[in-house]
Structures are given as structure tokens and as C-alpha cells.
Write a protein that holds these residues in place. Structure first.
Motif, mmCIF file in Angstrom:
data_model
loop_
_atom_site.group_PDB
_atom_site.id
_atom_site.type_symbol
_atom_site.label_atom_id
_atom_site.label_comp_id
_atom_site.label_asym_id
_atom_site.label_seq_id
_atom_site.Cartn_x
_atom_site.Cartn_y
_atom_site.Cartn_z
ATOM 1 N N GLU A 140 48.544 -14.646 13.651
ATOM 2 C CA GLU A 140 49.280 -15.871 13.930
ATOM 3 C C GLU A 140 48.893 -16.974 12.947
ATOM 4 O OE1 GLU A 140 50.341 -16.793 18.181
ATOM 5 O OE2 GLU A 140 48.405 -15.814 18.475
ATOM 6 N N PRO A 141 49.325 -16.890 11.689
ATOM 7 C CA PRO A 141 49.031 -17.957 10.732
ATOM 8 C C PRO A 141 49.760 -19.240 11.122
ATOM 9 C CG PRO A 141 50.599 -16.434 9.789
ATOM 10 C CD PRO A 141 50.146 -15.830 11.087
ATOM 11 N N ALA A 142 49.287 -20.350 10.610
ATOM 12 C CA ALA A 142 49.855 -21.650 10.984
ATOM 13 C C ALA A 142 51.274 -21.826 10.473
ATOM 14 C CB ALA A 142 48.965 -22.777 10.457
ATOM 15 N N ALA A 143 51.602 -21.202 9.361
ATOM 16 C CA ALA A 143 52.934 -21.406 8.798
ATOM 17 C C ALA A 143 53.309 -20.214 7.943
ATOM 18 C CB ALA A 143 52.968 -22.678 7.954
ATOM 19 N N GLY A 144 54.595 -20.165 7.571
ATOM 20 C CA GLY A 144 55.063 -19.086 6.712
ATOM 21 C C GLY A 144 56.327 -18.486 7.262
ATOM 22 N N PRO A 145 57.161 -17.906 6.423
ATOM 23 C CA PRO A 145 58.415 -17.310 6.871
ATOM 24 C C PRO A 145 58.176 -16.080 7.718
ATOM 25 C CG PRO A 145 58.001 -16.733 4.601
ATOM 26 C CD PRO A 145 56.962 -17.753 4.964
ATOM 27 N N VAL A 146 59.138 -15.744 8.572
ATOM 28 C CA VAL A 146 59.031 -14.558 9.411
ATOM 29 C C VAL A 146 59.002 -13.309 8.551
ATOM 30 C CG1 VAL A 146 60.195 -13.185 11.177
ATOM 31 C CG2 VAL A 146 60.164 -15.676 11.356
ATOM 32 N N ALA A 147 59.841 -13.268 7.559
ATOM 33 C CA ALA A 147 59.887 -12.155 6.616
ATOM 34 C C ALA A 147 60.529 -12.688 5.358
ATOM 35 C CB ALA A 147 60.696 -10.995 7.212
ATOM 36 N N ALA A 148 60.826 -11.806 4.445
ATOM 37 C CA ALA A 148 61.393 -12.269 3.185
ATOM 38 C C ALA A 148 62.698 -13.030 3.407
ATOM 39 C CB ALA A 148 61.633 -11.065 2.273
ATOM 40 N N GLY A 150 63.397 -14.742 6.177
ATOM 41 C CA GLY A 150 63.197 -15.885 7.053
ATOM 42 C C GLY A 150 63.881 -15.713 8.390
ATOM 43 N N GLU A 151 64.381 -14.515 8.721
ATOM 44 C CA GLU A 151 65.108 -14.280 9.959
ATOM 45 C C GLU A 151 64.306 -13.385 10.890
ATOM 46 O OE1 GLU A 151 68.744 -12.527 8.765
ATOM 47 O OE2 GLU A 151 69.494 -14.321 7.746
ATOM 48 N N GLU A 152 64.616 -13.497 12.177
ATOM 49 C CA GLU A 152 64.003 -12.608 13.152
ATOM 50 C C GLU A 152 64.472 -11.188 12.898
ATOM 51 O OE1 GLU A 152 65.134 -12.318 17.544
ATOM 52 O OE2 GLU A 152 63.329 -13.565 17.564
ATOM 53 N N THR A 153 63.543 -10.253 12.949
ATOM 54 C CA THR A 153 63.890 -8.857 12.695
ATOM 55 C C THR A 153 64.285 -8.174 14.009
ATOM 56 O OG1 THR A 153 61.683 -7.954 13.092
ATOM 57 C CG2 THR A 153 62.124 -8.867 10.897
ATOM 58 N N PRO A 154 65.015 -7.044 13.922
ATOM 59 C CA PRO A 154 65.329 -6.286 15.140
ATOM 60 C C PRO A 154 64.085 -5.881 15.915
ATOM 61 C CG PRO A 154 66.718 -5.557 13.342
ATOM 62 C CD PRO A 154 65.705 -6.486 12.740
ATOM 63 N N LEU A 155 63.001 -5.587 15.185
ATOM 64 C CA LEU A 155 61.766 -5.210 15.870
ATOM 65 C C LEU A 155 61.198 -6.392 16.643
ATOM 66 C CD1 LEU A 155 59.622 -3.097 16.482
ATOM 67 C CD2 LEU A 155 58.469 -3.726 14.348
ATOM 68 N N LEU A 159 60.228 -6.161 20.505
ATOM 69 C CA LEU A 159 58.871 -6.414 20.985
ATOM 70 C C LEU A 159 58.810 -7.571 21.969
ATOM 71 C CD1 LEU A 159 56.782 -5.895 17.721
ATOM 72 C CD2 LEU A 159 57.042 -4.322 19.660
ATOM 73 N N ALA A 160 59.778 -8.479 21.900
ATOM 74 C CA ALA A 160 59.811 -9.582 22.861
ATOM 75 C C ALA A 160 59.978 -9.061 24.280
ATOM 76 C CB ALA A 160 60.955 -10.538 22.518
ATOM 77 N N GLU A 161 60.602 -7.893 24.425
ATOM 78 C CA GLU A 161 60.838 -7.308 25.740
ATOM 79 C C GLU A 161 59.921 -6.130 26.045
ATOM 80 O OE1 GLU A 161 64.926 -6.246 25.913
ATOM 81 O OE2 GLU A 161 65.651 -8.301 25.605
ATOM 82 N N HIS A 162 59.179 -5.670 25.043
ATOM 83 C CA HIS A 162 58.301 -4.508 25.224
ATOM 84 C C HIS A 162 56.929 -4.831 24.636
ATOM 85 C CE1 HIS A 162 62.448 -2.938 25.245
ATOM 86 N NE2 HIS A 162 61.992 -2.061 26.114
ATOM 87 N N ARG A 163 56.187 -5.648 25.339
ATOM 88 C CA ARG A 163 54.912 -6.127 24.813
ATOM 89 C C ARG A 163 53.731 -5.741 25.708
ATOM 90 N NH1 ARG A 163 55.141 -11.913 23.524
ATOM 91 N NH2 ARG A 163 52.883 -11.812 23.729
#
Length: 222
Positions: A140-148, A150-155, A159-163
Motif C-alpha cells: 500500500e504505497p502512498a501514491a502511484g497509478p493502479v497500473a500502466a 491508471g484504471e482498475e483491473t478486472p482482477l 478481489l474486492a468480492e473474494h478477499r
């Protein structure tokens, strides 16, 4: 009666013998794997009768449980101390590899092929969860893009529902994904390296591992 805080000679002898039994068990595992572990063979090596050894470990599964508990506790303590020193995920990755290379049999006992018919008690699951908590904290870094992109990935959405595997840790889905990628991809390389599958391929597995760490470090969460 023993003085509080001090072991009696009998207690010291018992602790010493349990340690020797575990050392002989590791030697057997190195030679024939955990399924080949034999308390009677250990007893013979130590000059004891089988029934005498069973006073220290009541069954093969109890001995395996002790070895697995020691292994998980060692890794959990190693990663927690590394994190406490200020290390990031890459630093934890280096600590993981050093720990695995230090004793490959210990690594394979907890991350290799499961022992047929063996089921670990709940307290071992709790120690394993400590390891994942340490990784989730570092993911959990303080800042930075989600991925290249910058969008939420399908995973992330999945994982939001299977954690359940993350227990009660409050990490957001992107951090869950980052920790999960870290854990699975590094273990993949380590398992292949320790099993000797890179032998003869002509490259240094340490460089492959380091390259994977660089890729993982580049993928940040929110």
C-alpha cells in the motif's frame, strides 16, 4: 519444583532431545521427502526405542506440525523484521529469497507438495496470515497509478468480492492484487530455482528474480 523463569534439568534435557529429533527429521526430509518421515528410524538413529521417542512426539503428524510451525514462524519473523527496517516490497522479496536459499527443504515443506493425509492445525494458518499481512502492509504505497493504464483491473474487481485470503486486512483491491502478484510470481521463480529446473539453461536465476522484482515494483496501487 522449578523456579519460575528457570528450566529444570529434566526440562532442559527434554527440550534438547526434541531439538535433536527435529534435526534428524530434517535430514530424513532432505533424503526422502516429508512423506518418508519415520519416527522409528529417528529413534534408532538416536539410540532410543520407538515408544521412548513417542514420549516427545506422539505421532508423525505432531512432528511434521512442529517442523511446519517452526518454518512458518521463521519466515514470518524474517519478513516482519525486514519490514520494520523500512524495506519495501522489493526488500521483502530479497529477504524471501535469502530465507528460501538458506534451507530449501524448509521452504519446500511449507510451499512444496502437500504431505498426503496431513492437515495443519489452525495456529499454523494464523502464522501464515501474519506473513500475508506483512506483504499487504508493504503493498500500500502512498501514491502511484493502479497500473500502466491508471484504471482498475478486472482482477481488482474480482478481489474486492473474494478477499477471504487476506483476512481482516483493510487493504484496497489494488493492494490485494499487488501483494498476490508478488507472492505467486516470486514463489514461482523460487520453486523452479530450488528444484533445479534452471540448471543448464545458462543464466543466473538471481537476475531473473531481480527482474521480476523490478516489474512488480513498477505496478503501483492507488
Amino acid at each position: 519444583m522449578a523456579i519460575e523463569g528457570k528450566e529444570t534439568p529434566r526440562e532442559r534435557y527434554r527440550a534438547q532431545l526434541r531439538t535433536e529429533i527435529k534435526e534428524r527429521a530434517w535430514e530424513q526430509i532432505a533424503a526422502a521427502g516429508a512423506p518418508g518421515l519415520s519416527l522409528n528410524a529417528i529413534a534408532k538413529h538416536l539410540g532410543m526405542s520407538g515408544p521412548a521417542l513417542y514420549r516427545y512426539f506422539a505421532s508423525r503428524d505432531e512432528l511434521i506440525t512442529e517442523l511446519i510451525r517452526d518454518a512458518y514462524r521463521s519466515l514470518a519473523d524474517t519478513l516482519r523484521a525486514t519490514a520494520a527496517s523500512g524495506a519495501d516490497l522489493a526488500g521483502l522479496g530479497h529477504a524471501l529469497r535469502a530465507w528460501a536459499l538458506d534451507d530449501p527443504q524448509r521452504y519446500f515443506l511449507i510451499y512444496g507438495t502437500p504431505v498426503p493425509g496431513y492437515h495443519a492445525p489452525d495456529d499454523i494458518t494464523m502464522i501464515a496470515s501474519e506473513i500475508m499481512d506483512t506483504l499487504l502492509d508493504a503493498a500500500e504505497p502512498a501514491a502511484g497509478p493502479v497500473a500502466a493504464t491508471g484504471e482498475e483491473t478486472p482482477l481488482d474487481s474480482h478481489l474486492a468480492e473474494h478477499r477471504q485470503w487476506a483476512g481482516d486486512h483493510p487493504a484496497p483491491p489494488a493492494a490485494l492484487r499487488r501483494a498476490l502478484h508478488f507472492w505467486t510470481r516470486l514463489h514461482g521463480i523460487l520453486s523452479l530455482e530450488l528444484a533445479g529446473h534452471f540448471a543448464g539453461m545458462g543464466f543466473d536465476p538471481a537476475e531473473l528474480y531481480e527482474n521480476e522484482l523490478r516489474h512488480l515494483k513498477a505496478v503501483r496501487c492507488r
